[in-house]
Design an enzyme around this catalytic site. Structure first.
Site, PDB file in Angstrom:
ATOM      1  N   LEU A  24      34.713  -3.847 -41.969  1.00 23.33           N
ATOM      2  CA  LEU A  24      34.894  -3.267 -40.875  1.00 23.33           C
ATOM      3  C   LEU A  24      35.750  -1.887 -40.720  1.00 23.33           C
ATOM      4  O   LEU A  24      35.764  -1.128 -39.755  1.00 23.33           O
ATOM      5  CB  LEU A  24      35.451  -4.157 -39.797  1.00 23.33           C
ATOM      6  N   LYS A  74      43.024  -4.779 -55.947  1.00 22.63           N
ATOM      7  CA  LYS A  74      44.375  -4.445 -55.276  1.00 22.63           C
ATOM      8  C   LYS A  74      45.361  -4.563 -56.519  1.00 22.63           C
ATOM      9  O   LYS A  74      46.316  -3.773 -56.679  1.00 22.63           O
ATOM     10  CB  LYS A  74      44.863  -5.190 -54.187  1.00 22.63           C
ATOM     11  N   ASP A 108      49.152  -4.009 -46.516  1.00 25.00           N
ATOM     12  CA  ASP A 108      48.694  -5.365 -46.245  1.00 25.00           C
ATOM     13  C   ASP A 108      50.156  -6.001 -45.602  1.00 25.00           C
ATOM     14  O   ASP A 108      50.185  -7.133 -45.045  1.00 25.00           O
ATOM     15  CB  ASP A 108      48.182  -6.166 -47.310  1.00 25.00           C
ATOM     16  N   GLY A 134      45.305 -10.450 -55.044  1.00 27.07           N
ATOM     17  CA  GLY A 134      46.126  -9.070 -54.220  1.00 27.07           C
ATOM     18  C   GLY A 134      46.591  -9.595 -52.914  1.00 27.07           C
ATOM     19  O   GLY A 134      47.647  -9.121 -52.730  1.00 27.07           O
ATOM     20  N   ALA A 135      45.720 -10.016 -52.076  1.00 29.53           N
ATOM     21  CA  ALA A 135      46.263 -10.362 -50.601  1.00 29.53           C
ATOM     22  C   ALA A 135      47.295 -11.300 -50.722  1.00 29.53           C
ATOM     23  O   ALA A 135      48.265 -11.255 -50.068  1.00 29.53           O
ATOM     24  CB  ALA A 135      44.837 -10.910 -49.808  1.00 29.53           C
ATOM     25  N   ARG A 155      43.490 -21.865 -57.217  1.00 27.78           N
ATOM     26  CA  ARG A 155      42.331 -22.479 -58.182  1.00 27.78           C
ATOM     27  C   ARG A 155      42.717 -22.291 -59.590  1.00 27.78           C
ATOM     28  O   ARG A 155      42.725 -23.388 -60.400  1.00 27.78           O
ATOM     29  CB  ARG A 155      41.066 -22.104 -57.946  1.00 27.78           C
ATOM     30  N   THR A 156      43.091 -20.994 -60.058  1.00 27.90           N
ATOM     31  CA  THR A 156      43.476 -20.698 -61.401  1.00 27.90           C
ATOM     32  C   THR A 156      45.051 -20.982 -61.419  1.00 27.90           C
ATOM     33  O   THR A 156      45.456 -19.945 -60.931  1.00 27.90           O
ATOM     34  CB  THR A 156      42.883 -19.462 -61.746  1.00 27.90           C
ATOM     35  N   LEU A 215      43.103 -15.026 -43.737  1.00 27.71           N
ATOM     36  CA  LEU A 215      43.212 -13.525 -43.881  1.00 27.71           C
ATOM     37  C   LEU A 215      41.889 -12.847 -43.510  1.00 27.71           C
ATOM     38  O   LEU A 215      41.537 -11.624 -43.216  1.00 27.71           O
ATOM     39  CB  LEU A 215      43.914 -13.156 -45.223  1.00 27.71           C
ATOM     40  N   TYR A 217      38.000 -12.570 -41.918  1.00 27.69           N
ATOM     41  CA  TYR A 217      37.282 -12.671 -40.435  1.00 27.69           C
ATOM     42  C   TYR A 217      35.924 -12.357 -40.794  1.00 27.69           C
ATOM     43  O   TYR A 217      35.403 -11.957 -41.900  1.00 27.69           O
ATOM     44  CB  TYR A 217      38.093 -11.182 -39.973  1.00 27.69           C
ATOM     45  N   GLY A 240      41.705 -12.706 -39.612  1.00 28.07           N
ATOM     46  CA  GLY A 240      42.382 -11.568 -40.234  1.00 28.07           C
ATOM     47  C   GLY A 240      42.189 -10.491 -39.440  1.00 28.07           C
ATOM     48  O   GLY A 240      42.375  -9.250 -40.089  1.00 28.07           O
TER      49      GLY A 240
HETATM   50  P1  NAP Z   1      41.227 -11.342 -54.937  1.00 29.66           P
HETATM   51  O1  NAP Z   1      42.351 -10.290 -55.589  1.00 29.66           O
HETATM   52  O2  NAP Z   1      39.908 -11.074 -55.407  1.00 29.66           O
HETATM   53  O3  NAP Z   1      41.620 -12.808 -55.025  1.00 29.66           O
HETATM   54  C1  NAP Z   1      40.718 -13.872 -54.717  1.00 29.66           C
HETATM   55  C2  NAP Z   1      41.495 -15.126 -54.612  1.00 29.66           C
HETATM   56  O4  NAP Z   1      40.618 -16.022 -54.004  1.00 29.66           O
HETATM   57  C3  NAP Z   1      41.991 -15.756 -55.922  1.00 29.66           C
HETATM   58  O5  NAP Z   1      43.089 -16.407 -55.648  1.00 29.66           O
HETATM   59  C4  NAP Z   1      40.841 -16.718 -56.319  1.00 29.66           C
HETATM   60  O6  NAP Z   1      41.452 -17.715 -56.979  1.00 29.66           O
HETATM   61  C5  NAP Z   1      40.403 -17.139 -55.018  1.00 29.66           C
HETATM   62  N1  NAP Z   1      39.051 -17.659 -54.795  1.00 29.66           N
HETATM   63  C6  NAP Z   1      38.039 -17.116 -55.008  1.00 29.66           C
HETATM   64  N2  NAP Z   1      36.814 -17.916 -54.719  1.00 29.66           N
HETATM   65  C7  NAP Z   1      37.455 -19.076 -54.888  1.00 29.66           C
HETATM   66  C8  NAP Z   1      36.797 -20.345 -54.475  1.00 29.66           C
HETATM   67  N3  NAP Z   1      35.587 -20.529 -54.520  1.00 29.66           N
HETATM   68  N4  NAP Z   1      37.755 -21.491 -54.293  1.00 29.66           N
HETATM   69  C9  NAP Z   1      39.134 -21.241 -54.222  1.00 29.66           C
HETATM   70  N5  NAP Z   1      39.535 -19.901 -54.588  1.00 29.66           N
HETATM   71  C10 NAP Z   1      39.029 -18.899 -54.862  1.00 29.66           C
HETATM   72  O7  NAP Z   1      41.155 -11.026 -53.495  1.00 29.66           O
HETATM   73  P2  NAP Z   1      42.135 -10.485 -52.483  1.00 29.66           P
HETATM   74  O8  NAP Z   1      42.226  -8.877 -52.350  1.00 29.66           O
HETATM   75  O9  NAP Z   1      43.573 -11.215 -52.788  1.00 29.66           O
HETATM   76  O10 NAP Z   1      41.487 -11.043 -50.937  1.00 29.66           O
HETATM   77  C11 NAP Z   1      41.442 -12.251 -50.670  1.00 29.66           C
HETATM   78  C12 NAP Z   1      40.864 -12.506 -49.303  1.00 29.66           C
HETATM   79  O11 NAP Z   1      41.677 -11.986 -48.223  1.00 29.66           O
HETATM   80  C13 NAP Z   1      39.512 -11.871 -49.009  1.00 29.66           C
HETATM   81  O12 NAP Z   1      38.768 -12.655 -48.081  1.00 29.66           O
HETATM   82  C14 NAP Z   1      39.876 -10.781 -48.153  1.00 29.66           C
HETATM   83  O13 NAP Z   1      38.625 -10.082 -47.284  1.00 29.66           O
HETATM   84  C15 NAP Z   1      41.192 -11.148 -47.193  1.00 29.66           C
HETATM   85  N6  NAP Z   1      41.948 -10.190 -46.956  1.00 29.66           N
HETATM   86  C16 NAP Z   1      42.034  -9.403 -45.463  1.00 29.66           C
HETATM   87  C17 NAP Z   1      42.867  -8.575 -45.036  1.00 29.66           C
HETATM   88  C18 NAP Z   1      42.882  -8.263 -43.783  1.00 29.66           C
HETATM   89  O14 NAP Z   1      43.461  -7.240 -43.315  1.00 29.66           O
HETATM   90  N7  NAP Z   1      42.617  -9.082 -42.682  1.00 29.66           N
HETATM   91  C19 NAP Z   1      43.638  -8.099 -45.955  1.00 29.66           C
HETATM   92  C20 NAP Z   1      43.690  -8.394 -47.468  1.00 29.66           C
HETATM   93  C21 NAP Z   1      42.716  -9.241 -47.683  1.00 29.66           C
HETATM   94  P3  NAP Z   1      40.931 -17.584 -58.549  1.00 29.66           P
HETATM   95  O15 NAP Z   1      42.395 -16.960 -59.239  1.00 29.66           O
HETATM   96  O16 NAP Z   1      41.054 -19.183 -59.170  1.00 29.66           O
HETATM   97  O17 NAP Z   1      39.951 -16.751 -59.055  1.00 29.66           O
END
Ligand code: NAP
Length: 277
Positions: A24, A74, A108, A134-135, A155-156, A215, A217, A240
């Protein structure tokens, strides 16, 4: 349809990620520019992890001024920065860049902290964080700052170990997700975004009055699967969106040096959420 960074149109700001169509951010930032009569444009550009460095160089040449980074960029971008502000240094991850000089920050952290007040958390409460991307890094930095005890599950496992080591945070690493007696459960995974189901939890074991915070939405305002199951078990829930607006407002202010119109930004996000109108 997602536009590739290779086809970036004339604009000054963008959010990069993979996937990116859920974001968004363009409508939120463009609404802020319109409100303040600023001649800027903010677009979403599909950017796979392995193309990040090329994308940054391309967008620098195209004259872009600032970028937001989302899933899964990130952490990787932190290693490419020429300078980093304190929140990014603490999280060793960045979500906001200035392309001139490749400077980064992490809004964040402040965005997450700004949304916690309604949850009534107290120093010494226990939080469970799911995810180590990253989040999750920003969430851990924020929770540490508030003096909460943190349990971390990913998970990892090796990635969660690396997070704790790199950030030098106090956190108990779990082999299985365990919500026993926790006051706050934060979903910082992209499981649902990737089309999977949420991490399974025994919600009933959480502390009295516990809250679930996703986090993620959904554009249409409907609850995520994670929050749906938390609500069914009687927990308070937060998605989020408020964090999205606050981290976006902080990025806007970092780039432009003027106060962001938060109400306008929030309203722009609600335009896709029929239930909120
Ligand atoms: P990221 O760096 O790609 O990390 C993804 C995380 O999700 C990793 O810990 C990964 O685990 C885990 N994951 C992915 N698929 C999975 C599954 N099927 N089962 C269990 N764990 C799984 O992503 P990110 O930037 O941290 O973002 C994470 C989430 O936060 C996203 O949905 C993003 O949209 C949201 N977010 C929202 C805001 C906001 O302002 N509202 C800000 C930041 C992020 P592995 O290490 O095992 O792969």
């Amino acid at each position: 349809m997602a536009v590739s960074w290779r086809d970036a149109p004339d604009a000054e700001f963008a959010v990069l990620g993979d996937p990116i169509t859920h974001s968004l951010s363009p409508q939120m930032h463009n609404a802020a520019y319109a409100e303040l009569a600023l001649p800027h444009r903010y677009v979403a550009l599909h950017t796979p992890l392995e193309e990040l460095e090329d994308a940054l160089h391309h967008l620098q040449k195209r004259g872009y001024h600032g970028l937001n980074l989302t899933v899964p960029l990130k952490e990787r971008v932190f290693g490419l920065l020429q300078s980093a502000e304190e929140p990014a240094r603490r999280a060793r991850a960045a979500n906001t860049l200035r392309l001139d000089g490749l400077a980064g920050t992490n809004t964040d952290v402040g965005g997450f902290l700004a949304t916690l007040a309604p949850l009534g958390l107290r120093e010494g409460d226990t939080a469970l964080v799911l995810g180590a991307g990253g989040a999750a890094r920003a969430v851990l930095v924020g929770l540490q700052q508030l003096g909460l005890r943190v349990r971390l599950y990913n998970r990892t496992r090796a990635r969660a170990e690396r997070l704790i080591e790199e950030l030098q945070v106090e956190a108990t690493l779990l082999a299985q997700p365990d919500a026993t007696d926790v006051r706050l459960i934060v979903n910082a995974t992209s499981a649902e975004l990737a089309g999977g189901g949420p991490v399974q939890l025994d919600w009933a074991s959480a502390a009295e009055g516990a809250a679930a915070y996703d986090l993620m939405y959904r554009r249409d305002g409907s609850p995520t699967a994670f929050l749906d199951s938390a609500a069914a078990a009687g927990l308070k829930t937060t998605d989020g969106l408020a964090m999205l607006v606050e981290q976006g407002a902080l990025a806007f202010e970092w780039w432009l040096g003027i106060e962001a119109p938060r109400e306008v930004m929030l309203r722009a996000c609600h335009e896709d959420r029929p239930g909120d109108n």
